[in-house]
Design a protein around this motif. Structure first.
Motif, PDB file in Angstrom:
ATOM      1  N   ARG A  94       1.153  -0.960  -0.074  1.00  0.00           N
ATOM      2  CA  ARG A  94      -0.356   0.220  -0.201  1.00  0.00           C
ATOM      3  C   ARG A  94       0.923   0.957  -0.124  1.00  0.00           C
ATOM      4  NH1 ARG A  94      -0.324   3.062   3.768  1.00  0.00           N
ATOM      5  NH2 ARG A  94      -0.053   1.618   5.704  1.00  0.00           N
ATOM      6  N   GLU A  95       1.818   1.178   0.869  1.00  0.00           N
ATOM      7  CA  GLU A  95       2.419   2.453   0.931  1.00  0.00           C
ATOM      8  C   GLU A  95       3.738   2.511  -0.418  1.00  0.00           C
ATOM      9  OE1 GLU A  95       3.668   4.878   3.240  1.00  0.00           O
ATOM     10  OE2 GLU A  95       2.517   4.100   4.336  1.00  0.00           O
ATOM     11  N   ILE A  96       3.870   1.733  -1.507  1.00  0.00           N
ATOM     12  CA  ILE A  96       4.694   1.672  -1.692  1.00  0.00           C
ATOM     13  C   ILE A  96       3.890   2.459  -3.061  1.00  0.00           C
ATOM     14  CG2 ILE A  96       6.628   0.948  -4.041  1.00  0.00           C
ATOM     15  CD1 ILE A  96       7.318   1.295  -1.139  1.00  0.00           C
ATOM     16  N   ARG A  97       2.709   1.427  -3.086  1.00  0.00           N
ATOM     17  CA  ARG A  97       1.435   1.932  -3.938  1.00  0.00           C
ATOM     18  C   ARG A  97       1.427   4.165  -3.780  1.00  0.00           C
ATOM     19  NH1 ARG A  97      -1.572  -1.997  -3.696  1.00  0.00           N
ATOM     20  NH2 ARG A  97      -2.616  -1.395  -2.529  1.00  0.00           N
ATOM     21  N   GLU A  98       0.564   4.220  -2.807  1.00  0.00           N
ATOM     22  CA  GLU A  98       0.682   5.722  -2.190  1.00  0.00           C
ATOM     23  C   GLU A  98       1.317   6.316  -2.671  1.00  0.00           C
ATOM     24  OE1 GLU A  98      -0.623   5.922   1.725  1.00  0.00           O
ATOM     25  OE2 GLU A  98      -2.074   4.282   1.225  1.00  0.00           O
ATOM     26  N   GLU A  99       3.438   6.169  -2.506  1.00  0.00           N
ATOM     27  CA  GLU A  99       4.343   7.151  -2.871  1.00  0.00           C
ATOM     28  C   GLU A  99       5.116   6.812  -4.093  1.00  0.00           C
ATOM     29  OE1 GLU A  99       7.747   6.504   0.315  1.00  0.00           O
ATOM     30  OE2 GLU A  99       6.175   6.111   2.037  1.00  0.00           O
ATOM     31  N   LEU A 100       4.992   5.948  -4.543  1.00  0.00           N
ATOM     32  CA  LEU A 100       5.523   5.994  -5.936  1.00  0.00           C
ATOM     33  C   LEU A 100       4.974   4.862  -7.110  1.00  0.00           C
ATOM     34  CD1 LEU A 100       9.296   4.417  -4.265  1.00  0.00           C
ATOM     35  CD2 LEU A 100       8.665   6.282  -4.858  1.00  0.00           C
ATOM     36  N   THR A 101       3.816   4.722  -6.679  1.00  0.00           N
ATOM     37  CA  THR A 101       2.619   4.449  -8.009  1.00  0.00           C
ATOM     38  C   THR A 101       2.706   4.091  -8.341  1.00  0.00           C
ATOM     39  OG1 THR A 101       3.099   5.626  -9.739  1.00  0.00           O
ATOM     40  CG2 THR A 101       2.166   6.440  -8.261  1.00  0.00           C
ATOM     41  N   VAL A 102       3.760   2.537  -7.807  1.00  0.00           N
ATOM     42  CA  VAL A 102       3.469   1.024  -9.015  1.00  0.00           C
ATOM     43  C   VAL A 102       2.775  -0.215  -8.007  1.00  0.00           C
ATOM     44  CG1 VAL A 102       5.915   1.977  -9.541  1.00  0.00           C
ATOM     45  CG2 VAL A 102       6.146   0.797  -7.717  1.00  0.00           C
ATOM     46  N   ASN A 103       3.313  -1.538  -8.513  1.00  0.00           N
ATOM     47  CA  ASN A 103       2.463  -2.304  -6.963  1.00  0.00           C
ATOM     48  C   ASN A 103       3.840  -3.317  -7.813  1.00  0.00           C
ATOM     49  OD1 ASN A 103       0.065  -1.967  -7.701  1.00  0.00           O
ATOM     50  ND2 ASN A 103      -0.232  -2.724 -10.391  1.00  0.00           N
ATOM     51  N   ILE A 104       4.631  -3.911  -6.397  1.00  0.00           N
ATOM     52  CA  ILE A 104       5.678  -4.392  -5.852  1.00  0.00           C
ATOM     53  C   ILE A 104       5.105  -5.576  -6.135  1.00  0.00           C
ATOM     54  CG2 ILE A 104       7.019  -2.665  -5.619  1.00  0.00           C
ATOM     55  CD1 ILE A 104       6.500  -3.535  -2.477  1.00  0.00           C
ATOM     56  N   THR A 105       6.136  -6.721  -5.327  1.00  0.00           N
ATOM     57  CA  THR A 105       6.135  -8.210  -5.524  1.00  0.00           C
ATOM     58  C   THR A 105       7.131  -7.922  -4.094  1.00  0.00           C
ATOM     59  OG1 THR A 105       6.183  -9.050  -7.461  1.00  0.00           O
ATOM     60  CG2 THR A 105       6.852 -10.037  -5.688  1.00  0.00           C
ATOM     61  N   VAL A 106       6.537  -8.256  -2.656  1.00  0.00           N
ATOM     62  CA  VAL A 106       6.893  -8.108  -1.523  1.00  0.00           C
ATOM     63  C   VAL A 106       8.355  -9.986  -1.218  1.00  0.00           C
ATOM     64  CG1 VAL A 106       7.092  -8.051   0.958  1.00  0.00           C
ATOM     65  CG2 VAL A 106       5.693  -6.539  -0.679  1.00  0.00           C
ATOM     66  N   GLY A 107       9.630  -9.474  -1.001  1.00  0.00           N
ATOM     67  CA  GLY A 107      10.467 -10.749  -1.037  1.00  0.00           C
ATOM     68  C   GLY A 107      10.479 -11.192   0.129  1.00  0.00           C
ATOM     69  N   SER A 108      11.854 -11.516   0.826  1.00  0.00           N
ATOM     70  CA  SER A 108      12.069 -11.686   1.991  1.00  0.00           C
ATOM     71  C   SER A 108      12.335 -11.080   2.859  1.00  0.00           C
ATOM     72  CB  SER A 108      13.236 -13.153   2.020  1.00  0.00           C
ATOM     73  OG  SER A 108      14.473 -12.541   1.332  1.00  0.00           O
ATOM     74  N   LEU A 109      12.297 -11.252   4.279  1.00  0.00           N
ATOM     75  CA  LEU A 109      12.805  -9.879   4.838  1.00  0.00           C
ATOM     76  C   LEU A 109      14.297 -10.014   5.088  1.00  0.00           C
ATOM     77  CD1 LEU A 109      11.593  -8.312   8.039  1.00  0.00           C
ATOM     78  CD2 LEU A 109      12.015 -10.361   8.657  1.00  0.00           C
ATOM     79  N   ILE A 110      14.934  -8.427   5.049  1.00  0.00           N
ATOM     80  CA  ILE A 110      16.048  -8.795   5.413  1.00  0.00           C
ATOM     81  C   ILE A 110      16.947  -8.751   6.911  1.00  0.00           C
ATOM     82  CG2 ILE A 110      18.247  -7.363   4.392  1.00  0.00           C
ATOM     83  CD1 ILE A 110      16.298  -5.974   1.849  1.00  0.00           C
ATOM     84  N   LYS A 111      16.019  -7.653   7.290  1.00  0.00           N
ATOM     85  CA  LYS A 111      16.287  -7.744   8.594  1.00  0.00           C
ATOM     86  C   LYS A 111      15.333  -7.128   9.425  1.00  0.00           C
ATOM     87  CE  LYS A 111      19.354  -5.713  11.319  1.00  0.00           C
ATOM     88  NZ  LYS A 111      20.524  -6.871  11.658  1.00  0.00           N
ATOM     89  N   THR A 112      14.707  -6.958  10.240  1.00  0.00           N
ATOM     90  CA  THR A 112      13.818  -5.788  11.789  1.00  0.00           C
ATOM     91  C   THR A 112      15.325  -4.945  12.135  1.00  0.00           C
ATOM     92  OG1 THR A 112      12.012  -7.379  11.648  1.00  0.00           O
ATOM     93  CG2 THR A 112      11.938  -5.286  13.130  1.00  0.00           C
ATOM     94  N   ILE A 113      14.626  -3.398  11.493  1.00  0.00           N
ATOM     95  CA  ILE A 113      15.888  -2.499  12.601  1.00  0.00           C
ATOM     96  C   ILE A 113      15.007  -2.448  13.558  1.00  0.00           C
ATOM     97  CG2 ILE A 113      16.903  -0.607  12.473  1.00  0.00           C
ATOM     98  CD1 ILE A 113      18.134  -2.313  10.673  1.00  0.00           C
ATOM     99  N   GLU A 114      15.619  -2.229  14.525  1.00  0.00           N
ATOM    100  CA  GLU A 114      15.209  -1.189  16.357  1.00  0.00           C
ATOM    101  C   GLU A 114      16.508  -0.640  16.699  1.00  0.00           C
ATOM    102  OE1 GLU A 114      12.733  -2.675  17.867  1.00  0.00           O
ATOM    103  OE2 GLU A 114      12.054  -4.248  16.919  1.00  0.00           O
ATOM    104  N   TYR A 115      15.503   0.933  16.344  1.00  0.00           N
ATOM    105  CA  TYR A 115      16.644   1.547  16.212  1.00  0.00           C
ATOM    106  C   TYR A 115      15.395   3.326  17.164  1.00  0.00           C
ATOM    107  CZ  TYR A 115      19.032   6.210  15.640  1.00  0.00           C
ATOM    108  OH  TYR A 115      20.395   6.590  14.980  1.00  0.00           O
TER     109      TYR A 115
END
Length: 133
Positions: free
Chosen positions: A55-76
């Motif tokens: 949803r966010e990528i559609r809103e920000e960049l007007t494209v549909n994406i395929t989501v792949g694997s989780l790289i990492k969860t960042i805690e900051y």
């Protein structure tokens, strides 16, 4: 105690099998205006991280994406909040990248990843991305 904000970020690459470059955007607003980041945004109630990212990528960049694997969860810890950011590989499925919020964008090769000033939380991810490219 800092409030936790849960967000997702897409590390959009030119192909899951042959990652030669990734897409980065430069913030056009807020206290970190001009800093570089991976596109994404907040997870809304009832959404999975993957749904939020699409949803966010559609809103920000007007494209549909395929989501792949989780790289990492960042805690900051930023000064005013704690960021928990799920970072996923992604590739463009359809549409043309169009900037709705960012002031600039670049496709960066592995060698160019250190050429931009990353937001502190995104910076944590750079070595891991390089290792997978």
């Amino acid at each position: 105690m800092l409030k936790t904000i849960n967000v997702v970020a897409a590390i959009i690459c030119d192909g899951f099998n042959s990652k030669t470059k990734v897409f980065a955007t430069r913030r056009g607003y807020g206290e970190y205006k001009g800093w570089w980041e991976f596109p994404g945004g907040k997870i809304e109630n009832g959404e999975t991280p993957q749904e939020a990212l699409m949803r966010e990528i559609r809103e920000e960049l007007t494209v549909n994406i395929t989501v792949g694997s989780l790289i990492k969860t960042i805690e900051y810890d930023y000064p005013n909040f704690h960021l928990s950011m799920d970072c996923f590989w992604a590739e463009v499925e359809s549409g043309n990248l169009e900037l709705k919020e960012a002031e600039a964008a670049r496709w960066l090769t592995k060698e160019e990843l250190d050429d931009v000033e990353w937001l502190p939380a995104d910076e944590i991810l750079i070595d891991k991305i390089k290792a997978e490219m």
